[in-house]
Design an enzyme around this catalytic site. Structure first.
Site, PDB file in Angstrom:
ATOM      1  CB  SER A 139      89.598 -28.486   9.219  1.00 24.32           C
ATOM      2  OG  SER A 139      90.950 -28.120   9.366  1.00 24.32           O
ATOM      3  CE1 TYR A 152      91.197 -31.985   5.144  1.00 22.45           C
ATOM      4  CE2 TYR A 152      92.540 -30.306   6.202  1.00 22.45           C
ATOM      5  CZ  TYR A 152      91.637 -31.350   6.288  1.00 22.45           C
ATOM      6  OH  TYR A 152      91.169 -31.761   7.527  1.00 22.45           O
TER       7      TYR A 152
HETATM    8  N1  LIG Z   1      93.867 -34.899  12.189  1.00 22.70           N
HETATM    9  C1  LIG Z   1      93.782 -33.601  12.026  1.00 22.70           C
HETATM   10  O1  LIG Z   1      94.781 -32.859  12.195  1.00 22.70           O
HETATM   11  C2  LIG Z   1      92.460 -32.955  11.666  1.00 22.70           C
HETATM   12  C3  LIG Z   1      92.346 -31.571  11.857  1.00 22.70           C
HETATM   13  C4  LIG Z   1      91.138 -30.960  11.522  1.00 22.70           C
HETATM   14  C5  LIG Z   1      90.099 -31.689  11.001  1.00 22.70           C
HETATM   15  N2  LIG Z   1      90.254 -33.034  10.801  1.00 22.70           N
HETATM   16  C6  LIG Z   1      89.114 -33.759  10.221  1.00 22.70           C
HETATM   17  O2  LIG Z   1      88.640 -34.705  11.161  1.00 22.70           O
HETATM   18  C7  LIG Z   1      88.068 -35.826  10.487  1.00 22.70           C
HETATM   19  C8  LIG Z   1      88.697 -37.103  11.005  1.00 22.70           C
HETATM   20  O3  LIG Z   1      90.104 -37.025  10.825  1.00 22.70           O
HETATM   21  P1  LIG Z   1      91.129 -38.030  11.542  1.00 22.70           P
HETATM   22  O4  LIG Z   1      92.324 -37.237  11.897  1.00 22.70           O
HETATM   23  O5  LIG Z   1      90.448 -38.818  12.582  1.00 22.70           O
HETATM   24  O6  LIG Z   1      91.517 -38.930  10.276  1.00 22.70           O
HETATM   25  P2  LIG Z   1      91.702 -40.503  10.077  1.00 22.70           P
HETATM   26  O7  LIG Z   1      92.293 -41.128  11.300  1.00 22.70           O
HETATM   27  O8  LIG Z   1      92.418 -40.649   8.775  1.00 22.70           O
HETATM   28  O9  LIG Z   1      90.180 -41.030   9.936  1.00 22.70           O
HETATM   29  C9  LIG Z   1      89.433 -40.773   8.796  1.00 22.70           C
HETATM   30  C10 LIG Z   1      88.183 -41.627   8.853  1.00 22.70           C
HETATM   31  O10 LIG Z   1      87.398 -41.346   7.680  1.00 22.70           O
HETATM   32  C11 LIG Z   1      86.973 -42.587   7.150  1.00 22.70           C
HETATM   33  N3  LIG Z   1      86.721 -42.504   5.724  1.00 22.70           N
HETATM   34  C12 LIG Z   1      87.561 -42.149   4.736  1.00 22.70           C
HETATM   35  N4  LIG Z   1      86.962 -42.264   3.548  1.00 22.70           N
HETATM   36  C13 LIG Z   1      85.702 -42.717   3.801  1.00 22.70           C
HETATM   37  C14 LIG Z   1      84.594 -43.060   2.977  1.00 22.70           C
HETATM   38  N5  LIG Z   1      84.657 -42.964   1.641  1.00 22.70           N
HETATM   39  N6  LIG Z   1      83.463 -43.498   3.563  1.00 22.70           N
HETATM   40  C15 LIG Z   1      83.384 -43.618   4.906  1.00 22.70           C
HETATM   41  N7  LIG Z   1      84.394 -43.303   5.735  1.00 22.70           N
HETATM   42  C16 LIG Z   1      85.544 -42.869   5.175  1.00 22.70           C
HETATM   43  C17 LIG Z   1      88.090 -43.565   7.482  1.00 22.70           C
HETATM   44  O11 LIG Z   1      87.560 -44.893   7.558  1.00 22.70           O
HETATM   45  P3  LIG Z   1      87.672 -46.028   6.429  1.00 22.70           P
HETATM   46  O12 LIG Z   1      88.989 -45.840   5.745  1.00 22.70           O
HETATM   47  O13 LIG Z   1      87.561 -47.296   7.225  1.00 22.70           O
HETATM   48  O14 LIG Z   1      86.484 -45.821   5.551  1.00 22.70           O
HETATM   49  C18 LIG Z   1      88.487 -43.112   8.872  1.00 22.70           C
HETATM   50  O15 LIG Z   1      87.671 -43.739   9.837  1.00 22.70           O
HETATM   51  C19 LIG Z   1      88.302 -35.577   8.984  1.00 22.70           C
HETATM   52  O16 LIG Z   1      87.140 -35.001   8.419  1.00 22.70           O
HETATM   53  C20 LIG Z   1      89.461 -34.574   8.992  1.00 22.70           C
HETATM   54  O17 LIG Z   1      89.477 -33.798   7.818  1.00 22.70           O
HETATM   55  C21 LIG Z   1      91.402 -33.692  11.135  1.00 22.70           C
END
Ligand SMILES: NC(=O)c1ccc[n+]([C@@H]2O[C@H](COP(=O)([O-])OP(=O)(O)OC[C@H]3O[C@@H](n4cnc5c(N)ncnc54)[C@H](OP(=O)(O)O)[C@@H]3O)[C@@H](O)[C@H]2O)c1
Length: 255
Positions: A139, A152
């Site tokens: 990120s 975070y």
């Molecule tokens: N959205 C943003 O603004 C943003 C910005 C920068 C970086 N990111 C990064 O991008 C990535 C994805 O974010 P997103 O926005 O798509 O979030 P999201 O919609 O909340 O998705 C998170 C995913 O992680 C999975 N997860 C959580 N705990 C887990 C575990 N213990 N084992 C396996 N899977 C797990 C969840 O699936 P289950 O609950 O089904 O396991 C879900 O599929 C993350 O690493 C986040 O930090 C996001």
């Protein structure tokens, strides 16, 4: 032979969009996350569109579960060439002074140790393919700090450190390491998870922002990096919405 791509956190947001996109690029995708029902729906959707995918129920915080993911990869119908370490997220927006140790623990377990565990388990298969790619979804929080983001940003800084260290350690071996650093992405669950299901607080994160990034924008970046010729290593790709000039400088209409 079809190449295999593993995507963790594929049940939602960036991971689901990446799974769809890599399948459209011709990969057989192993879609991994904890919620099997959502993975099943995703796989059905990919197959209906003519792609190939397998759902793998996996908790990246569990050794046994990740070992089972590696076994599924070994049984997959082709060489494993891509691993996208995407599972992760944020919990809370409290100052360091009063932040919850439990929230910090969760963020470390999923983002940092999850990436470590899955990378270790899949590395032999990536190397055996002769042309492996490890993507780490960190990120902008991996290189910037902000108030309330201590847990975070610490976890994402650690993921960024893993990417850099791994690239050095794998030098001379056929595995490239790519770090993707998104800024603000409006995904269905990221902010809901951060604010423990508080939809109003989650929605406020994006209030007035003309066009935040969406999951498909980040999937597009990941797919582009992963489909360059293998000698091309995009070390780090930083991507933000136009409205976000910096972590602290977000253009919001009518605010
Ligand atoms: N959205 C943003 O603004 C943003 C910005 C920068 C970086 N990111 C990064 O991008 C990535 C994805 O974010 P997103 O926005 O798509 O979030 P999201 O919609 O909340 O998705 C998170 C995913 O992680 C999975 N997860 C959580 N705990 C887990 C575990 N213990 N084992 C396996 N899977 C797990 C969840 O699936 P289950 O609950 O089904 O396991 C879900 O599929 C993350 O690493 C986040 O930090 C996001």
């Amino acid at each position: 032979m079809t190449s295999v791509a593993i995507v963790t956190g594929a049940s939602s947001g960036i991971g689901a969009a990446t799974a769809r996109r890599l399948a459209a690029e011709g990969f057989h995708v192993l879609a991994a996350a904890r919620r099997a029902d959502r993975l099943g729906a995703l796989v059905a959707e990919i197959e209906a569109a003519g792609g190939r995918a397998t759902a793998v129920e996996c908790d990246v915080t569990s050794d046994e579960s990740v070992a089972a993911l590696a076994e599924a990869a070994a049984a997959a119908p082709g060489p494993v060439t891509v691993l996208v370490n995407n599972a992760g997220g944020a919990r809370g927006l409290d100052p360091v002074e009063s932040g919850s140790v439990g929230d910090w623990q969760w963020m470390y377990d999923v983002n940092v140790l999850g990436t470590l565990r899955v990378t270790q388990a899949v590395l032999p298969a990536l190397e055996a393919s002769g042309a492996g790619t490890i993507v780490i979804v960190s990120s902008t929080a991996g290189f910037t700090v902000y108030e309330g983001g201590g847990g975070y940003t610490a976890a994402k800084h650690a993921q960024t450190a893993i990417a850099g260290t791994l690239r050095l350690e794998l030098s001379g071996r056929p595995i490239r390491v790519i770090e993707i650093d998104p800024g603000m992405v409006k995904t269905e669950e990221f902010s809901l998870v951060r604010f423990d299901g508080d939809a109003e607080r989650a929605e406020a994160v994006y209030a007035g922002v003309p066009e935040p990034l969406v999951a498909e924008d980040v999937a597009d970046c990941i797919a582009w990096c992963a489909t360059r010729p293998h000698h091309v290593n995009v070390d780090r790709l930083v991507v933000r919405p136009l409205a976000q000039a910096a972590q602290h400088k977000v253009h919001r209409v009518g605010q």
